[in-house]
Scaffold this motif. Structure first.
Motif, PDB file in Angstrom:
ATOM      1  N   ALA A  22       0.839  -1.196   0.000  1.00  0.00           N
ATOM      2  CA  ALA A  22       0.000   0.000   0.000  1.00  0.00           C
ATOM      3  C   ALA A  22       0.872   1.245   0.000  1.00  0.00           C
ATOM      4  N   THR A  23       0.573   2.188  -0.902  1.00  0.00           N
ATOM      5  CA  THR A  23       1.404   3.366  -1.048  1.00  0.00           C
ATOM      6  C   THR A  23       0.567   4.583  -1.365  1.00  0.00           C
ATOM      7  N   ALA A  24       1.165   5.745  -1.218  1.00  0.00           N
ATOM      8  CA  ALA A  24       0.445   6.984  -1.517  1.00  0.00           C
ATOM      9  C   ALA A  24       1.310   7.895  -2.355  1.00  0.00           C
ATOM     10  N   GLN A  25       0.681   8.829  -3.035  1.00  0.00           N
ATOM     11  CA  GLN A  25       1.374   9.714  -3.958  1.00  0.00           C
ATOM     12  C   GLN A  25       1.913  10.933  -3.237  1.00  0.00           C
ATOM     13  N   THR A  26       3.144  11.312  -3.542  1.00  0.00           N
ATOM     14  CA  THR A  26       3.724  12.490  -2.919  1.00  0.00           C
ATOM     15  C   THR A  26       3.218  13.747  -3.596  1.00  0.00           C
ATOM     16  N   PRO A  80     -12.742  23.604   1.184  1.00  0.00           N
ATOM     17  CA  PRO A  80     -13.433  24.766   1.764  1.00  0.00           C
ATOM     18  C   PRO A  80     -12.877  25.089   3.147  1.00  0.00           C
ATOM     19  N   GLY A  81     -12.510  26.329   3.358  1.00  0.00           N
ATOM     20  CA  GLY A  81     -12.011  26.759   4.651  1.00  0.00           C
ATOM     21  C   GLY A  81     -10.589  26.333   4.935  1.00  0.00           C
ATOM     22  N   ALA A  82      -9.892  25.821   3.937  1.00  0.00           N
ATOM     23  CA  ALA A  82      -8.520  25.353   4.155  1.00  0.00           C
ATOM     24  C   ALA A  82      -7.596  26.074   3.188  1.00  0.00           C
ATOM     25  N   SER A  83      -6.338  26.191   3.568  1.00  0.00           N
ATOM     26  CA  SER A  83      -5.367  26.878   2.730  1.00  0.00           C
ATOM     27  C   SER A  83      -4.469  25.915   1.976  1.00  0.00           C
ATOM     28  N   ALA A  84      -4.422  24.654   2.390  1.00  0.00           N
ATOM     29  CA  ALA A  84      -3.536  23.703   1.740  1.00  0.00           C
ATOM     30  C   ALA A  84      -4.158  23.174   0.455  1.00  0.00           C
ATOM     31  N   PRO A  85      -3.373  22.968  -0.597  1.00  0.00           N
ATOM     32  CA  PRO A  85      -3.915  22.410  -1.839  1.00  0.00           C
ATOM     33  C   PRO A  85      -4.356  20.962  -1.646  1.00  0.00           C
ATOM     34  N   ILE A  86      -5.412  20.594  -2.346  1.00  0.00           N
ATOM     35  CA  ILE A  86      -5.973  19.250  -2.272  1.00  0.00           C
ATOM     36  C   ILE A  86      -5.837  18.588  -3.638  1.00  0.00           C
ATOM     37  N   THR A  87      -5.322  17.373  -3.664  1.00  0.00           N
ATOM     38  CA  THR A  87      -5.217  16.607  -4.900  1.00  0.00           C
ATOM     39  C   THR A  87      -6.419  15.675  -5.023  1.00  0.00           C
ATOM     40  N   THR A  88      -7.064  15.731  -6.179  1.00  0.00           N
ATOM     41  CA  THR A  88      -8.129  14.790  -6.503  1.00  0.00           C
ATOM     42  C   THR A  88      -7.662  13.958  -7.695  1.00  0.00           C
ATOM     43  N   ALA A  89      -7.703  12.643  -7.570  1.00  0.00           N
ATOM     44  CA  ALA A  89      -7.142  11.792  -8.613  1.00  0.00           C
ATOM     45  C   ALA A  89      -7.890  10.471  -8.692  1.00  0.00           C
ATOM     46  N   HIS A  90      -7.636   9.749  -9.773  1.00  0.00           N
ATOM     47  CA  HIS A  90      -8.270   8.441 -10.018  1.00  0.00           C
ATOM     48  C   HIS A  90      -7.444   7.292  -9.447  1.00  0.00           C
ATOM     49  N   GLY A  91      -6.283   7.616  -8.906  1.00  0.00           N
ATOM     50  CA  GLY A  91      -5.411   6.596  -8.347  1.00  0.00           C
ATOM     51  C   GLY A  91      -4.326   7.235  -7.512  1.00  0.00           C
ATOM     52  N   ILE A  92      -3.391   6.422  -7.023  1.00  0.00           N
ATOM     53  CA  ILE A  92      -2.369   6.952  -6.136  1.00  0.00           C
ATOM     54  C   ILE A  92      -1.108   6.098  -6.257  1.00  0.00           C
ATOM     55  N   SER A  93       0.041   6.761  -6.152  1.00  0.00           N
ATOM     56  CA  SER A  93       1.332   6.089  -6.250  1.00  0.00           C
ATOM     57  C   SER A  93       2.291   6.731  -5.269  1.00  0.00           C
ATOM     58  N   TYR A 142      -6.810  14.109  -1.232  1.00  0.00           N
ATOM     59  CA  TYR A 142      -5.913  14.152  -0.075  1.00  0.00           C
ATOM     60  C   TYR A 142      -5.082  15.430  -0.122  1.00  0.00           C
ATOM     61  N   PRO A 143      -4.673  15.924   1.031  1.00  0.00           N
ATOM     62  CA  PRO A 143      -3.853  17.142   1.079  1.00  0.00           C
ATOM     63  C   PRO A 143      -2.381  16.808   0.877  1.00  0.00           C
ATOM     64  N   GLU A 144      -1.595  17.855   0.815  1.00  0.00           N
ATOM     65  CA  GLU A 144      -0.168  17.680   0.547  1.00  0.00           C
ATOM     66  C   GLU A 144       0.520  16.803   1.579  1.00  0.00           C
ATOM     67  N   ASP A 145       0.145  16.934   2.839  1.00  0.00           N
ATOM     68  CA  ASP A 145       0.797  16.133   3.882  1.00  0.00           C
ATOM     69  C   ASP A 145       0.112  14.785   4.100  1.00  0.00           C
ATOM     70  N   ARG A 146      -0.917  14.485   3.331  1.00  0.00           N
ATOM     71  CA  ARG A 146      -1.644  13.217   3.397  1.00  0.00           C
ATOM     72  C   ARG A 146      -2.119  12.902   4.814  1.00  0.00           C
ATOM     73  N   ALA A 192       3.442   8.402  10.042  1.00  0.00           N
ATOM     74  CA  ALA A 192       4.079   8.452   8.730  1.00  0.00           C
ATOM     75  C   ALA A 192       2.994   8.179   7.693  1.00  0.00           C
ATOM     76  N   THR A 193       2.540   9.234   7.034  1.00  0.00           N
ATOM     77  CA  THR A 193       1.318   9.154   6.224  1.00  0.00           C
ATOM     78  C   THR A 193       1.546   8.850   4.754  1.00  0.00           C
ATOM     79  N   ARG A 194       2.783   8.705   4.315  1.00  0.00           N
ATOM     80  CA  ARG A 194       3.037   8.506   2.887  1.00  0.00           C
ATOM     81  C   ARG A 194       2.212   7.369   2.300  1.00  0.00           C
ATOM     82  N   ASN A 195       2.104   6.277   2.993  1.00  0.00           N
ATOM     83  CA  ASN A 195       1.455   5.082   2.453  1.00  0.00           C
ATOM     84  C   ASN A 195       0.028   4.892   2.940  1.00  0.00           C
ATOM     85  N   LEU A 196      -0.395   5.676   3.917  1.00  0.00           N
ATOM     86  CA  LEU A 196      -1.644   5.350   4.597  1.00  0.00           C
ATOM     87  C   LEU A 196      -2.898   5.443   3.724  1.00  0.00           C
ATOM     88  N   PRO A 197      -3.040   6.428   2.820  1.00  0.00           N
ATOM     89  CA  PRO A 197      -4.244   6.411   1.980  1.00  0.00           C
ATOM     90  C   PRO A 197      -4.404   5.124   1.187  1.00  0.00           C
TER      91      PRO A 197
END
Length: 627
Positions: A15-19, A33-46, A128-132, A198-203
């Motif tokens: 299991a892995t997540a995209q940086t 909404p109400g947040a300053s961090a960019p959010i990634t929306t995608a069809h998959g994750i690496s 997911y946000p930048e820091d996952r 350590a959130t890199r892989n958690l999503p």
């Protein structure tokens, strides 16, 4: 037989997540909404780098999207014991049937031509946000359980909560970093991770968990083993359930996800049948007459000598050696460090010296294998030589690390002369045992200061491994170790492995090319005394834990590779196992009734992408080759 154990228990794999610095070209970035961090929306994750497939991909490249449908794939059950009494793989109780994972779908599906990429299955997208620190899964509106009930966010929440609190130790450890899960709407579920995790892989870890029906388990006890087919989310349903004999999984013609890109070209067989046998000889004889259609061979001696029967000679059975792009797996004899007499590293090293691979390979294996030395054998994750550069710098930061890890080359097994009794190995092992306080008495037995004999009990459930263990035992006896082999039945073997009741066990652990939290279930302190985990040795070492954390939290593939090599080096220095052997291929024999895509996925055997050729099958039947 060697117990082949996936570090993911045939469930969640790498299991892995995209940086955030390597978003895909098709991912959309916005702000919550109400947040300053960019959010990634995608069809998959690496984990590291962009996804190979765009959002509108029609199917994976390694499948034939126009493959014929129908027929049956059948093989012997080899990863489980020789029987089963449960269709519930989520708890320790009972022996679950091989292939039971076919009953359940996950939020995301693995791509087997990428080392660590996953694409939408039950979930059509994720955010997911930048820091996952959290992930939102958007569920497909058409997703259904086998009883026709929609799969909802409440089912996801219930599944995660239940597996984290009542599931087998693997699930509890994997999901330990989940702080909470909530249904934002019927088709939208948010999972928040613990602060500091350590959130890199958690999503993607969450994305690989099988989703279970909350409404079904309102009336059915989750924590009980059962042979009643459950309501489930996958494409297959259990049929012809015959414990000790066979189990069949057949496709649901109303399966909701048959045309998804991740499934196209995979769901070619109507049914998969797993045959169970009392021993490998009975299994092989059944294969020879067509009782089942695909046989994977694990014995070099049998591969070299047993495939000269008529069906092979006339071409009705194909012999194939298929390359395996994964790590070759950590196969070996695993010490149980929970035993007091095996806690001295000198004792373990001495015992390891006395396994003569060179003789075994020449006399027993027809020279078919190479000696293993790494837990990530045959990959770029295995440690080599003396640590230097970034790996050395990392190791120097780890407290309580033995000096030998920093100054000596990565441990490799001693090379023995290919003779039954290598006197040099005997002398080296004797010197180590003397230094550890195990002296030879008048009766030739080694004893400690308390007069207790040095005993080593091997436990296995198959007589086929006797030819390898018994010569090893003779070498151990030459230095005064009271070594014995106990052959027990498969049910006892499963139970004794669960509760760690052995001195030494034979097993192969297949560790992923993108290691994640599953490594904690194999080498982490939190799994050392948790029954049912794959921490076969009971290792509980703060330095190892610290390196596992570095592996799991690495922000780039380069950092992960360095940390994994450092972990591999540190584990090997502990002499917690005696490495066996490896080969980078699968030995497959199969009746010539299948079609195959032109491309084999590098990180899988690819059998699930084959299809049944009815004309070939009927031709062999008419010729009398198949029953």
């Amino acid at each position: 037989m060697i117990r082949i154990l996936l570090a993911c228990l045939l469930l969640a794999s790498t299991a892995t997540a995209q940086t955030a610095t390597a978003q895909t070209a098709t991912a959309q970035t916005g702000e919550a909404p109400g947040a300053s961090a960019p959010i990634t929306t995608a069809h998959g994750i690496s984990a590291f780098g962009p996804l190979k497939y765009p959002a509108d991909f029609p199917h994976f490249e390694y499948v034939n999207p126009d493959a014929p449908k129908g027929g049956e794939m059948s093989f012997r059950g080899v990863y489980a014991s020789r029987t089963f009494d449960s269709l519930n793989p989520f708890i320790l109780k009972g022996e679950y049937a091989q292939g039971v994972e076919r009953l359940h779908d996950t939020l995301l599906a693995r791509a087997f031509d990428e080392p660590d990429s996953y694409y939408g299955l039950i979930a059509e997208s994720l955010e997911y946000p930048e820091d996952r620190a959290w992930v939102i899964f958007n569920l497909r509106p058409e997703a259904r359980f086998s009883d026709g009930t929609p799969i909802t966010a409440e089912d996801v929440v219930w599944t995660l909560d239940t597996l984290k609190t009542q599931g087998a130790p693997y699930y509890r450890i994997t999901l330990d970093d989940i702080a909470g899960a909530e249904a934002l709407s019927p088709s939208r579920v948010k999972v928040t991770f613990a602060q500091g995790a350590a959130t890199r892989n958690l999503p993607a870890d969450v994305g690989q968990i099988e989703i279970l029906p909350k409404h079904y388990y309102a009336d059915v006890p989750f924590d009980e083993s059962t042979l009643v087919p459950p309501v489930s989310s996958g494409a297959f349903r259990a049929r012809d359930i015959k414990p000790g004999r066979a189990i069949t999984y057949c496709q649901d013609p109303d399966y909701w996800g048959a045309d998804l890109p991740v499934n196209r070209g995979h769901l070619n067989f109507d049914c998969f049948r797993y045959e169970y046998f009392a021993d490998t000889t009975a299994a092989f004889e059944s294969f020879k007459v067509g009782e089942y259609l695909l046989h994977e061979e694990y014995s070099s001696a049998l591969w070299a000598t047993n495939y000269d029967f008529p069906a092979v000679e006339r071409g009705s059975i194909i012999l194939d050696e298929i390359p395996d792009g994964r790590s070759s797996g950590a196969q070996g004899f695993w010490f149980n460090l929970r035993r007091p007499h095996l806690q001295d590293i000198r004792v373990r090293e001495a015992i390891g010296i006395l396994f003569n691979f060179e003789w075994s390979n020449e006399a027993l294996f027809y020279g078919a294998y190479q000696r293993s030395d790494s837990f990530w054998e045959n990959s770029n994750l295995q440690a080599e030589g003396i640590p230097e550069g970034a790996e050395l710098a990392l190791l120097e930061q780890i407290p309580d690390l033995p000096a030998r890890v920093l100054t000596a080359p990565a441990v490799v097994p001693r090379i023995s002369r290919p003779v039954a009794a290598d006197r040099g190995a005997t002398r080296e092992a004797s010197d180590l045992l003397d230094a550890a306080g195990w002296e030879v008495g008048p009766d030739g037995q080694r004893r400690n200061a308390k007069g207790e004999p040095l005993r080593l009990d091997f436990v296995d459930d198959s007589p086929s491994f006797e030819r390898i263990i018994l010569p090893f035992i003779e070498n151990l006896k030459r230095v005064g170790i009271d070594a014995r082999l106990e052959i027990i039945d498969p049910a006892q073997m499963e139970e004794r492995q669960k509760v760690f009741d052995y001195d030494m066990i034979t097993a192969r652990l297949v560790l992923p090319l993108t290691p994640s939290v599953e490594v904690r279930t194999v080498f982490g302190s939190q799994s050392a005394n948790a029954e049912g985990t794959l921490n076969l040795t009971g290792i509980a070492d703060p330095a190892v834990d610290a390196l596992i954390d570095r592996v799991v939290s690495a922000a780039t593939r380069e950092d992960m590779t360095i940390a994994t090599r450092a972990l591999d080096r540190t584990l090997r220095a502990q002499h917690i196992w005696i490495p066996n052997w490896f080969k980078g291929t699968h030995w497959l024999a199969y009746w010539d009734v299948f079609g195959r895509p032109d491309i084999k996925p590098p990180f899988d055997r690819g059998v699930d992408t084959w299809w049944f050729d009815a004309e070939r099958y009927e031709s062999l039947r008419e010729a009398g080759a198949l029953r």
